[in-house]
Design an enzyme around this catalytic site. Structure first.
Site, short mmCIF file in Angstrom:
data_model
loop_
_atom_site.label_atom_id
_atom_site.label_comp_id
_atom_site.label_asym_id
_atom_site.label_seq_id
_atom_site.Cartn_x
_atom_site.Cartn_y
_atom_site.Cartn_z
N HIS A 83 -25.59 27.29 -81.07
CA HIS A 83 -25.54 26.76 -82.43
C HIS A 83 -26.90 26.22 -82.84
CE1 HIS A 83 -25.20 22.27 -81.94
NE2 HIS A 83 -24.50 22.53 -80.86
N ASP A 95 -29.44 18.94 -78.21
CA ASP A 95 -28.23 19.46 -78.88
C ASP A 95 -28.56 19.93 -80.29
OD1 ASP A 95 -25.66 20.10 -79.58
OD2 ASP A 95 -24.98 18.04 -79.78
N GLU A 128 -21.65 24.11 -86.25
CA GLU A 128 -20.84 23.81 -85.04
C GLU A 128 -20.47 22.33 -84.99
OE1 GLU A 128 -20.06 22.43 -80.93
OE2 GLU A 128 -21.66 21.83 -82.26
N GLU A 129 -21.35 21.49 -85.54
CA GLU A 129 -21.19 20.03 -85.36
C GLU A 129 -20.15 19.44 -86.31
OE1 GLU A 129 -22.23 18.40 -82.92
OE2 GLU A 129 -24.07 19.31 -82.16
N ASP A 159 -25.23 25.81 -75.10
CA ASP A 159 -25.20 24.57 -75.90
C ASP A 159 -25.61 23.40 -75.00
OD1 ASP A 159 -24.74 22.58 -77.74
OD2 ASP A 159 -22.60 22.99 -78.00
N HIS A 257 -26.17 12.96 -79.45
CA HIS A 257 -25.73 12.64 -80.81
C HIS A 257 -26.31 11.33 -81.36
CE1 HIS A 257 -22.09 15.60 -81.16
NE2 HIS A 257 -23.23 16.19 -80.94
N1 TRP Z 1 -20.07 20.69 -78.24
C1 TRP Z 1 -20.81 19.49 -78.07
C2 TRP Z 1 -21.77 19.35 -79.24
O1 TRP Z 1 -22.31 20.32 -79.72
C3 TRP Z 1 -21.58 19.44 -76.80
C4 TRP Z 1 -20.77 19.55 -75.57
C5 TRP Z 1 -20.17 18.55 -74.89
C6 TRP Z 1 -20.51 20.74 -74.84
N2 TRP Z 1 -19.56 19.05 -73.77
C7 TRP Z 1 -19.74 20.38 -73.73
C8 TRP Z 1 -20.87 22.05 -75.02
C9 TRP Z 1 -19.33 21.33 -72.81
C10 TRP Z 1 -20.45 23.00 -74.10
C11 TRP Z 1 -19.68 22.63 -72.99
O2 TRP Z 1 -22.00 18.28 -79.70
ZN ZN Z 2 -24.03 21.12 -79.45
#
Ligand code: TRP
Ligand code: ZN
Length: 293
Positions: A83, A95, A128-129, A159, A257
């Site tokens: 993303h 991120d 994605e967020e 990611d 974040h």
């Molecule tokens: N999806 C989350 C984000 O973009 C990050 C994340 C947390 C993640 N744990 C994960 C991504 C495990 C892949 C696998 O903020």
């Molecule tokens: Zn992410």
């Protein structure tokens, strides 16, 4: 400086100018144009796939960027995605500028190769967020509607791959406690990365991955799925600290974040390890996808 470090520096500079890379903002547009220019100089055509995000009644347009090799059958496609959007109010370097940059490096290396047997498709996902990963979800639905999802042999998600208190994590296709049914064939992707790291004496761990990110729509649609991850807010175990160094009981990315997810708070060596793995996957599968069969 390596190309992938250069990409991260550029993403940081864009965030300095625009504040963030959140979906639908000028920062996202700047990042997208950067990715498109890089792809163009690598000799890969790219397209924007626009979609509408409905975030609790607030609607806006944004887009994914899709690029693929010219060669290879479009009935057998291997996809890699990261993303490109970030959380509002911060640079989002781990991120997920890290994943976007690693993917760009893999695409650039592949773009320079003259013969490709299998089609490799790269996706930089928008939006994605949010509670749902809108861009990848839109993409998977679109392919389902066109009856084209069958052509996707595998999806690999990238990611967060430059955490400061990292593990070298491979999505655990054998997780007994996963909240979704893991598609058959996912184990082969996990095995592929395991073999790559083992051959280089690089320790790795199987990591939980049934969290909200762009792998979910693919898993739900039963596409064999894998991915790489070096950690977010969850704490590093004692065993992981023994294997990878760093601080046990501390978050694997303490700045996850937050506005401090910047270029000073990423581990570039970790990024290089993961970039090597993702580039290896793209270039190997472009020649020979038997490890996925
Ligand atoms: N999806 C989350 C984000 O973009 C990050 C994340 C947390 C993640 N744990 C994960 C991504 C495990 C892949 C696998 O903020
Ligand atoms: Zn992410």
């Amino acid at each position: 400086m390596s190309r992938v470090h250069g990409h991260l520096q550029e993403f940081q500079a864009m965030a300095d100018e625009h504040g963030d890379r959140a979906a639908g903002t000028p920062g996202y547009e700047a990042a997208a144009q950067y990715v498109e220019r890089q792809l163009e100089s690598a000799g890969l055509d790219s397209t924007r796939q626009y979609f509408t995000v409905d975030d609790d009644g607030e609607e806006f347009e944004t887009f994914n960027i899709i690029a693929e090799t010219e060669q290879g059958s479009d009935e057998e496609v291997i996809m890699l995605g990261a993303h490109l959007d970030g959380v509002p109010g911060g640079p989002g370097i781990n991120d997920n500028a890290s994943g976007a940059a690693a993917l760009l490096e893999a695409a650039t290396v592949l773009g320079a190769q003259d013969t490709v047997t299998n089609r490799i498709r790269f996706a930089w996902w928008g939006a994605e967020e949010f509670r749902r990963p809108h861009g990848s979800r839109h993409y998977v639905r679109d392919l389902e509607e066109e009856d084209e999802l069958e052509s996707v042999l595998a999806y690999v998600n990238v990611d967060m791959v430059a955490s400061t208190n990292p593990v070298i994590g491979v999505y655990d296709a054998q997780a007994a406690d996963a909240s979704m049914d893991i598609p058959e064939g996912s184990v082969k992707i996990m095995r592929f990365f395991a073999d790559y790291f083992d051959a280089r004496d690089q320790p790795w761990v199987a990591t939980d991955w049934d969290m909200a990110s762009d792998q979910r729509p693919f898993v739900r649609a039963d596409v064999p799925t894998g991915g790489l991850f070096t950690g977010s807010g969850e704490r590093k175990s004692r065993r992981e600290a023994d294997v990878f160094g760093g601080t046990a009981k501390a978050p694997r990315d303490p700045n996850y974040h937050t506005p401090q997810d910047d270029l000073d708070n990423v581990d570039l060596e970790t990024l290089d390890i993961m970039t090597g793995a993702i580039t290896h996957a793209a270039t190997t599968w472009a020649r020979d996808s038997s490890s996925l069969e």
